[in-house]
Design a protein around this motif. Structure first.
Motif, PDB file in Angstrom:
ATOM      1  N   LEU A   1       0.818  -1.213   0.000  1.00  0.00           N
ATOM      2  CA  LEU A   1       0.000   0.000   0.000  1.00  0.00           C
ATOM      3  C   LEU A   1       0.854   1.268   0.000  1.00  0.00           C
ATOM      4  N   GLN A   2       2.044   1.197   0.569  1.00  0.00           N
ATOM      5  CA  GLN A   2       2.906   2.370   0.651  1.00  0.00           C
ATOM      6  C   GLN A   2       3.415   2.808  -0.723  1.00  0.00           C
ATOM      7  N   PHE A   3       3.857   1.826  -1.528  1.00  0.00           N
ATOM      8  CA  PHE A   3       4.463   2.187  -2.810  1.00  0.00           C
ATOM      9  C   PHE A   3       4.399   1.075  -3.845  1.00  0.00           C
ATOM     10  N   GLY A   4       4.001  -0.129  -3.445  1.00  0.00           N
ATOM     11  CA  GLY A   4       4.064  -1.276  -4.337  1.00  0.00           C
ATOM     12  C   GLY A   4       2.784  -1.520  -5.096  1.00  0.00           C
ATOM     13  N   SER A   5       2.399  -2.792  -5.186  1.00  0.00           N
ATOM     14  CA  SER A   5       1.184  -3.158  -5.892  1.00  0.00           C
ATOM     15  C   SER A   5       0.426  -4.183  -5.068  1.00  0.00           C
ATOM     16  N   ILE A   6      -0.827  -4.428  -5.422  1.00  0.00           N
ATOM     17  CA  ILE A   6      -1.645  -5.384  -4.674  1.00  0.00           C
ATOM     18  C   ILE A   6      -1.041  -6.781  -4.723  1.00  0.00           C
ATOM     19  N   TYR A   7      -0.174  -7.036  -5.700  1.00  0.00           N
ATOM     20  CA  TYR A   7       0.436  -8.352  -5.840  1.00  0.00           C
ATOM     21  C   TYR A   7       1.550  -8.572  -4.820  1.00  0.00           C
ATOM     22  N   GLY A   8       1.900  -7.522  -4.078  1.00  0.00           N
ATOM     23  CA  GLY A   8       2.952  -7.630  -3.070  1.00  0.00           C
ATOM     24  C   GLY A   8       2.449  -7.889  -1.671  1.00  0.00           C
ATOM     25  N   ALA A   9       1.185  -8.266  -1.508  1.00  0.00           N
ATOM     26  CA  ALA A   9       0.662  -8.610  -0.183  1.00  0.00           C
ATOM     27  C   ALA A   9       1.328  -9.881   0.330  1.00  0.00           C
TER      28      ALA A   9
ATOM     29  N   VAL B   1      11.478  11.289  -3.613  1.00  0.00           N
ATOM     30  CA  VAL B   1      12.607  11.832  -4.354  1.00  0.00           C
ATOM     31  C   VAL B   1      12.347  13.272  -4.771  1.00  0.00           C
ATOM     32  N   THR B   2      11.175  13.526  -5.343  1.00  0.00           N
ATOM     33  CA  THR B   2      10.694  14.859  -5.690  1.00  0.00           C
ATOM     34  C   THR B   2       9.212  14.897  -5.308  1.00  0.00           C
ATOM     35  N   PRO B   3       8.557  16.049  -5.358  1.00  0.00           N
ATOM     36  CA  PRO B   3       7.115  16.061  -5.065  1.00  0.00           C
ATOM     37  C   PRO B   3       6.313  15.113  -5.944  1.00  0.00           C
ATOM     38  N   ALA B   4       6.820  14.784  -7.127  1.00  0.00           N
ATOM     39  CA  ALA B   4       6.081  13.921  -8.053  1.00  0.00           C
ATOM     40  C   ALA B   4       6.568  12.474  -8.053  1.00  0.00           C
ATOM     41  N   LEU B   5       7.789  12.243  -7.595  1.00  0.00           N
ATOM     42  CA  LEU B   5       8.406  10.916  -7.719  1.00  0.00           C
ATOM     43  C   LEU B   5       8.619  10.272  -6.360  1.00  0.00           C
ATOM     44  N   THR B   6       8.087   9.039  -6.201  1.00  0.00           N
ATOM     45  CA  THR B   6       8.229   8.271  -4.967  1.00  0.00           C
ATOM     46  C   THR B   6       8.791   6.889  -5.291  1.00  0.00           C
ATOM     47  N   ALA B   7       9.710   6.410  -4.448  1.00  0.00           N
ATOM     48  CA  ALA B   7      10.281   5.080  -4.632  1.00  0.00           C
ATOM     49  C   ALA B   7      10.306   4.358  -3.296  1.00  0.00           C
TER      50      ALA B   7
ATOM     51  N   GLN C   1      10.200 -12.612   0.505  1.00  0.00           N
ATOM     52  CA  GLN C   1       9.574 -11.809  -0.548  1.00  0.00           C
ATOM     53  C   GLN C   1      10.146 -10.397  -0.540  1.00  0.00           C
ATOM     54  N   VAL C   2      10.411  -9.884  -1.734  1.00  0.00           N
ATOM     55  CA  VAL C   2      10.904  -8.510  -1.905  1.00  0.00           C
ATOM     56  C   VAL C   2       9.916  -7.749  -2.778  1.00  0.00           C
ATOM     57  N   ASN C   3       9.520  -6.567  -2.324  1.00  0.00           N
ATOM     58  CA  ASN C   3       8.639  -5.676  -3.079  1.00  0.00           C
ATOM     59  C   ASN C   3       9.382  -4.387  -3.393  1.00  0.00           C
ATOM     60  N   ALA C   4       9.290  -3.942  -4.625  1.00  0.00           N
ATOM     61  CA  ALA C   4       9.885  -2.666  -5.014  1.00  0.00           C
ATOM     62  C   ALA C   4       8.886  -1.899  -5.861  1.00  0.00           C
TER      63      ALA C   4
END
Length: 395
Positions: A137-145, A302-308, A338-341
């Protein structure tokens, strides 16, 4: 007569804004489509897997549309309701088993002083309070549960027939309690008040850069909600079994207890989160399984528009040696890594592009890998990789 009609029309036009000024209904939604690559996916655990390119949906947020309403009743009281429908953005079909408002459907009363009570189909506090710190939920996808969604932090199943109460005793603190009815009359062989019921508690404390959350959920006979079982009208419906629900598919679950605890801290543009969930499953035949998930993740603006962000999850199973255990393990100590990015880029306040990767690998006595929603990798595979790129719009 014409003058009277015109006067009445003008009067109604003048009074209408005042009459409706204290009420509001909001229409909202999310649609999120893209392309996915999986290195191996199979129709079942024991089938042969193969790589697949596919169109997929609901990467970062499940597709949805809904209504939220609030009517001011005076004295700090308000009537509230929410009707929220899940759907597939790539073929238009309804999600959550074809339910019209399968994500949420509730009505209730809210008080500035005494809190809010709602009744209907709702989330438990593992999702409301704890999941918000998780990488999917923070930055990944639903497939990373978490594998098998054994802690229901992804909400593989929502809770029907519930009464839910939330209150904020002071700024920054929320407390919650929930009860889900079985809706079943008394009968033989365990049928009755406790057959497929639930109760839950939650705590959410946010103060400055610090965020602390905790929750507890207990289900009695949740497998009874399956259509072929003893009480599909109870608090857990037919969503309890799915292609990646490897722990629920291993046998009839008589009791499930989920403990969850998490903490987060923001360091300027960076946020660090740690979550632990402890799930106990009691199967018919006096068999038991304990599954612990340990997650650490970090997100950087990273910037107001970019999150990692990057997250790691270690899943440790212990105890189940019944016949159903063969569906996910060769012994009583299965483990998974498991690793989520994920990376997201805002094109506007409501529209973004996002990219994510999920890698899962078995260890210990585990015999199957199964990334959430996609399905198992297939017989003989000890790892699974999914790469996803999507386009999301909120309205």
């Amino acid at each position: 007569m014409r003058t009277a009609v015109c006067a009445a029309a003008v009067l109604c036009a003048c009074l209408a804004p005042a009459a409706h000024a204290q009420s509001s209904i909001t229409l909202y939604g999310i649609i999120d489509n893209g392309i996915a690559y999986t290195n191996s996916v199979a129709s079942s655990i024991h089938a042969k897997g193969a790589s697949r390119w596919s169109m997929a949906t609901g990467f970062g947020s499940g597709d949805r549309w809904g209504f939220y309403g609030r009517e001011d009743l005076g004295g700090g009281m308000a009537a509230v309701f929410r009707l929220e429908s899940g759907f597939s953005g790539i073929n238009g079909t309804s999600s959550q088993g074809g339910r019209l408002f399968g994500r949420q459907a509730y009505v209730g009363l809210s008080s500035d002083r005494y809190g809010t009570v709602t009744l209907g189909r709702q989330y438990d506090f593992t999702f409301d309070y704890v999941a918000v710190l998780m990488s999917w939920l923070q930055f990944g996808s639903i497939y990373g549960a978490h594998i098998g969604d054994v802690d229901d932090s992804f909400q593989t199943f929502r809770l029907n027939n519930t009464v839910k109460y939330e209150v904020s005793p002071f700024s920054g603190l929320k407390l919650g309690a929930l009860y889900g009815f079985s809706n079943q009359a008394a009968g033989e062989n365990g049928a009755g008040f406790a057959n497929n019921r639930a109760y839950a508690f939650g705590l959410d404390y946010l103060r400055g850069p610090m965020h602390i959350v905790a929750s507890y959920l207990e289900l009695s006979n949740p497998s009874a909600g399956l259509a072929t079982s003893t009480n599909p009208g109870g608090t857990v419906g037919d969503e309890y079994s799915g292609s990646t629900s490897i722990f629920y598919n291993a046998g009839f679950v008589e009791r499930q207890r989920i403990y969850a605890l998490g903490g987060g801290y923001a360091f300027g543009p960076a946020t660090l989160n740690v979550i632990v969930t402890d799930t106990h499953l009691d199967y018919r035949g006096a068999h038991h399984l304990r599954v612990d998930n340990y997650e650490i993740n970090g997100r950087y603006q990273v910037t107001p528009a970019l999150t990692a962000g990057l997250g790691y999850i270690f899943t440790n199973g212990d105890g189940y040696t019944g016949s159903g255990a063969a569906s996910f393990a060769t012994g009583d100590h299965p483990k998974w890594h498991q690793v989520n990015a994920g990376v997201s880029y805002l094109l506007s306040k409501r529209t973004d592009l996002h990219f994510s990767a999920v890698y899962q690998r078995l260890a210990g006595d585990a015999s199957v890998v199964a990334i959430n929603v996609f399905g198992p990798a297939g017989e003989g595979r000890n790892s699974q990789l999914a790469l996803l790129a999507g386009f999301r719009h909120r309205f």
